[in-house]
Design a protein around this motif. Structure first.
Motif, mmCIF file in Angstrom:
data_model
loop_
_atom_site.group_PDB
_atom_site.id
_atom_site.type_symbol
_atom_site.label_atom_id
_atom_site.label_comp_id
_atom_site.label_asym_id
_atom_site.label_seq_id
_atom_site.Cartn_x
_atom_site.Cartn_y
_atom_site.Cartn_z
ATOM 1 N N CYS A 211 0.812 -1.225 0.000
ATOM 2 C CA CYS A 211 0.000 0.000 0.000
ATOM 3 C C CYS A 211 0.841 1.269 0.000
ATOM 4 O O CYS A 211 0.291 2.370 0.097
ATOM 5 C CB CYS A 211 -0.944 0.010 1.200
ATOM 6 S SG CYS A 211 -2.409 -1.044 0.981
ATOM 7 N N THR A 212 2.160 1.133 -0.098
ATOM 8 C CA THR A 212 3.005 2.332 -0.079
ATOM 9 C C THR A 212 2.732 3.252 -1.264
ATOM 10 O O THR A 212 2.969 4.457 -1.177
ATOM 11 C CB THR A 212 4.491 1.942 -0.071
ATOM 12 O OG1 THR A 212 4.759 1.062 -1.173
ATOM 13 C CG2 THR A 212 4.868 1.251 1.235
ATOM 14 N N SER A 213 2.244 2.715 -2.365
ATOM 15 C CA SER A 213 1.951 3.541 -3.544
ATOM 16 C C SER A 213 0.505 4.031 -3.573
ATOM 17 O O SER A 213 0.111 4.744 -4.493
ATOM 18 C CB SER A 213 2.248 2.754 -4.824
ATOM 19 O OG SER A 213 1.466 1.573 -4.882
ATOM 20 N N TRP A 214 -0.290 3.650 -2.573
ATOM 21 C CA TRP A 214 -1.677 4.098 -2.514
ATOM 22 C C TRP A 214 -1.731 5.535 -1.985
ATOM 23 O O TRP A 214 -0.775 6.009 -1.369
ATOM 24 C CB TRP A 214 -2.484 3.179 -1.601
ATOM 25 C CG TRP A 214 -2.881 1.887 -2.258
ATOM 26 C CD1 TRP A 214 -2.047 0.948 -2.781
ATOM 27 C CD2 TRP A 214 -4.207 1.398 -2.448
ATOM 28 N NE1 TRP A 214 -2.764 -0.105 -3.284
ATOM 29 C CE2 TRP A 214 -4.099 0.143 -3.107
ATOM 30 C CE3 TRP A 214 -5.474 1.879 -2.127
ATOM 31 C CZ2 TRP A 214 -5.218 -0.625 -3.446
ATOM 32 C CZ3 TRP A 214 -6.588 1.111 -2.465
ATOM 33 C CH2 TRP A 214 -6.459 -0.109 -3.118
ATOM 34 N N PRO A 215 -2.835 6.238 -2.220
ATOM 35 C CA PRO A 215 -2.948 7.602 -1.675
ATOM 36 C C PRO A 215 -2.760 7.609 -0.162
ATOM 37 O O PRO A 215 -3.173 6.668 0.527
ATOM 38 C CB PRO A 215 -4.378 8.009 -2.064
ATOM 39 C CG PRO A 215 -4.700 7.173 -3.251
ATOM 40 C CD PRO A 215 -4.009 5.870 -3.039
ATOM 41 N N PRO A 216 -2.131 8.641 0.398
ATOM 42 C CA PRO A 216 -1.944 8.721 1.855
ATOM 43 C C PRO A 216 -3.273 8.578 2.589
ATOM 44 O O PRO A 216 -4.286 9.137 2.175
ATOM 45 C CB PRO A 216 -1.343 10.117 2.052
ATOM 46 C CG PRO A 216 -0.693 10.438 0.743
ATOM 47 C CD PRO A 216 -1.558 9.805 -0.314
ATOM 48 N N GLY A 217 -3.245 7.812 3.666
ATOM 49 C CA GLY A 217 -4.443 7.627 4.469
ATOM 50 C C GLY A 217 -5.361 6.526 3.990
ATOM 51 O O GLY A 217 -6.401 6.271 4.617
ATOM 52 N N SER A 218 -4.986 5.829 2.911
ATOM 53 C CA SER A 218 -5.850 4.764 2.388
ATOM 54 C C SER A 218 -5.879 3.550 3.306
ATOM 55 O O SER A 218 -6.916 2.891 3.444
ATOM 56 C CB SER A 218 -5.373 4.317 1.001
ATOM 57 O OG SER A 218 -5.470 5.342 0.048
ATOM 58 N N LEU A 219 -4.738 3.219 3.920
ATOM 59 C CA LEU A 219 -4.625 1.993 4.695
ATOM 60 C C LEU A 219 -4.883 2.239 6.177
ATOM 61 O O LEU A 219 -4.342 3.177 6.773
ATOM 62 C CB LEU A 219 -3.233 1.381 4.518
ATOM 63 C CG LEU A 219 -2.940 0.119 5.338
ATOM 64 C CD1 LEU A 219 -3.896 -1.008 4.993
ATOM 65 C CD2 LEU A 219 -1.491 -0.319 5.149
ATOM 66 N N HIS A 220 -5.671 1.358 6.771
ATOM 67 C CA HIS A 220 -5.971 1.394 8.204
ATOM 68 C C HIS A 220 -5.722 -0.014 8.743
ATOM 69 O O HIS A 220 -6.240 -0.988 8.202
ATOM 70 C CB HIS A 220 -7.426 1.792 8.452
ATOM 71 C CG HIS A 220 -7.831 3.058 7.755
ATOM 72 N ND1 HIS A 220 -7.859 4.278 8.382
ATOM 73 C CD2 HIS A 220 -8.197 3.276 6.458
ATOM 74 C CE1 HIS A 220 -8.244 5.208 7.511
ATOM 75 N NE2 HIS A 220 -8.448 4.633 6.346
ATOM 76 N N THR A 221 -4.931 -0.114 9.807
ATOM 77 C CA THR A 221 -4.605 -1.424 10.358
ATOM 78 C C THR A 221 -4.814 -1.445 11.861
ATOM 79 O O THR A 221 -4.813 -0.405 12.523
ATOM 80 C CB THR A 221 -3.139 -1.808 10.065
ATOM 81 O OG1 THR A 221 -2.262 -0.841 10.679
ATOM 82 C CG2 THR A 221 -2.862 -1.869 8.579
ATOM 83 N N GLU A 222 -4.979 -2.644 12.390
ATOM 84 C CA GLU A 222 -4.990 -2.836 13.840
ATOM 85 C C GLU A 222 -4.159 -4.061 14.161
ATOM 86 O O GLU A 222 -4.275 -5.104 13.501
ATOM 87 C CB GLU A 222 -6.407 -3.006 14.386
ATOM 88 C CG GLU A 222 -6.407 -3.159 15.912
ATOM 89 C CD GLU A 222 -7.788 -3.051 16.521
ATOM 90 O OE1 GLU A 222 -8.000 -2.134 17.340
ATOM 91 O OE2 GLU A 222 -8.649 -3.880 16.172
ATOM 92 N N ARG A 223 -3.322 -3.916 15.183
ATOM 93 C CA ARG A 223 -2.422 -4.994 15.572
ATOM 94 C C ARG A 223 -2.767 -5.547 16.940
ATOM 95 O O ARG A 223 -3.230 -4.822 17.819
ATOM 96 C CB ARG A 223 -0.972 -4.488 15.581
ATOM 97 C CG ARG A 223 -0.380 -4.333 14.202
ATOM 98 C CD ARG A 223 1.018 -3.733 14.247
ATOM 99 N NE ARG A 223 1.765 -4.060 13.043
ATOM 100 C CZ ARG A 223 1.645 -3.393 11.905
ATOM 101 N NH1 ARG A 223 0.835 -2.337 11.831
ATOM 102 N NH2 ARG A 223 2.338 -3.768 10.842
#
Length: 330
Positions: A211-223
C-alpha cells in the motif's frame, strides 16, 4: 489525532458472561451484559474493550457484535497455547455466569467515510471487521471482504458471512487456496477505496508494503502485537538507543526525568500521577496522552505516519522524546 480526555483511572464496568459459544476451532464468542443493570456505553465499529481477567491479567478484545444493541457486548477470543495466558483464561475460566470488570470501549480503528472499502482479515482479525462490514453495507458503500485463515474450520463467522453476502465475501483457507493474493488485491492503487486490515503481523506487514503507492491515508490497520520494523525489531523501548529526557506534567505541576531503560509511564506512575494503562507495549491505546510541547519519539503500533507527524498525542508506555523535553497533559 485529537487528544483524548484524561479518563478516570478507576472507572470500570462490571460485566456478566451470559453466553459462551464456540464459533470456530479454538474460538469462543462471549456475550457480556452489565452486572449492575446500568446502560452499556455506546461504541462504533473498530472499538475494543479492556477485560480485567485477574490480578495482573488484563487483555484487549475487539467488539464484534451490533453497536445498536445496548443490552450486550460481544467479543471473540482465539485460544493461543503459546500466548501470555489471557486467551487460555477466557476459554477455561469465563464460563456462563462468571463476572469480571472491563474498561472502555476505546477506538483507534474507526471506520472512515469512503465510497468503497476493501477489508482484508486474517484469522481472528475478522473480529473488528464484522461490525465494519455491516456499517459499510448500511451506508450503501461498495465493499469487499477477503478473509484468510489456516483452515475453513478455523475461520470464525465464515459461514454466516458467505450466506449473507455471497457476492462480496471471498474465503481463502490456506490449506485450500494458499496465501492471499495481495498483489492482485493491492497492486493497482485506487483513490476511492479505504483498505482495512487486521490479522497476524506477517499479513499486516505485507499489506503495508503493497500500500506504499496508494494515496496517503488509504490503509488502516490494527495490531494485536507490537509492530515489527527493520530498524529496531519489535517496538520495544528497551531495544532502542535511549537518552534521558524531561517530562513536564502540565496539570500536576511536576517535572520528572525519564532515564534510559524506563518508560514515561513508569516514571509518571512512580511519581503518584494516576494514568490508565494496560498492554504496556504500544498496541492497546489505553495510555494515550496529549502532548502540549516537545517532539515525541513514537514507538507505538497505533498511530499512522501522518498522526505521528502531528505530534499532539503519544502512548507513554513505549514512546519517548526527540527534543530533550516534553510537556504532557497530565
Amino acid at each position: 489525532m485529537t487528544p483524548a480526555p484524561t479518563p478516570e483511572p478507576t472507572a470500570t464496568l462490571p460485566l456478566t458472561v451470559t453466553r459462551t459459544e464456540t464459533v470456530a476451532d479454538g474460538v469462543v464468542r462471549l456475550t457480556l451484559t452489565p452486572a449492575d443493570g446500568r446502560p452499556l456505553p455506546a461504541w462504533a465499529p473498530g472499538a475494543h474493550i479492556d477485560l480485567l481477567l485477574a490480578p495482573g491479567l488484563e487483555r484487549q478484545y475487539s467488539l464484534c457484535g451490533d453497536p445498536g444493541d445496548t443490552s450486550a457486548l460481544q467479543v471473540s477470543v482465539l485460544r493461543e497455547p503459546a500466548g501470555r495466558g489471557g486467551s487460555q483464561y477466557v476459554h477455561d475460566k469465563l464460563t456462563e455466569g462468571a463476572t469480571l470488570q472491563a474498561r472502555g470501549p476505546r477506538n483507534h480503528f474507526a471506520l472512515a467515510e469512503s465510497p468503497g472499502y476493501l477489508f482484508i482479515a486474517g484469522g481472528i482479525g475478522i473480529t473488528p471487521v464484522l461490525p465494519m462490514i455491516a456499517e459499510a453495507d448500511a451506508r450503501g458503500a461498495d465493499w469487499r471482504l477477503v478473509y484468510g485463515g489456516r483452515t475453513r474450520a478455523s475461520m470464525a463467522f465464515a459461514a454466516e458471512l458467505t450466506a449473507r453476502w455471497p457476492d462480496r465475501v471471498e474465503l481463502c483457507p490456506q490449506d485450500e487456496s494458499g496465501l492471499l493474493d495481495l498483489e492482485g488485491l493491492l497492486g493497482v492503487p485506487r483513490d476511492d477505496t479505504a483498505v482495512y486490515c487486521c490479522g497476524p503481523e506477517p499479513l499486516l506487514a505485507a499489506v503495508e508494503e503493497r500500500c506504499t503507492s496508494w494515496p496517503p491515508g488509504s490503509l488502516h490497520t490494527e495490531r494485536f502485537a507490537p509492530k515489527v520494523t527493520e530498524a529496531a525489531g519489535a517496538v520495544d523501548a528497551a531495544q532502542a538507543v535511549e537518552a534521558p529526557f524531561e517530562v513536564e506534567l502540565a496539570q500536576s505541576g511536576m517535572t520528572l526525568t525519564v532515564p534510559p531503560g524506563r518508560s514515561v509511564l513508569e516514571v509518571v506512575e512512580e511519581a503518584g500521577v494516576p494514568v490508565l494503562s494496560s498492554c504496556r507495549e504500544g498496541t492497546c491505546g489505553t495510555c494515550e496522552t496529549g502532548v502540549l510541547g516537545g517532539v515525541p519519539d513514537h514507538r507505538d503500533s497505533l498511530l499512522t505516519a501522518d498522526e505521528q507527524a502531528v505530534g499532539d498525542v503519544m502512548f507513554i508506555c513505549v514512546s519517548r522524546c526527540r527534543s530533550g523535553r516534553l510537556i504532557l497533559d497530565l
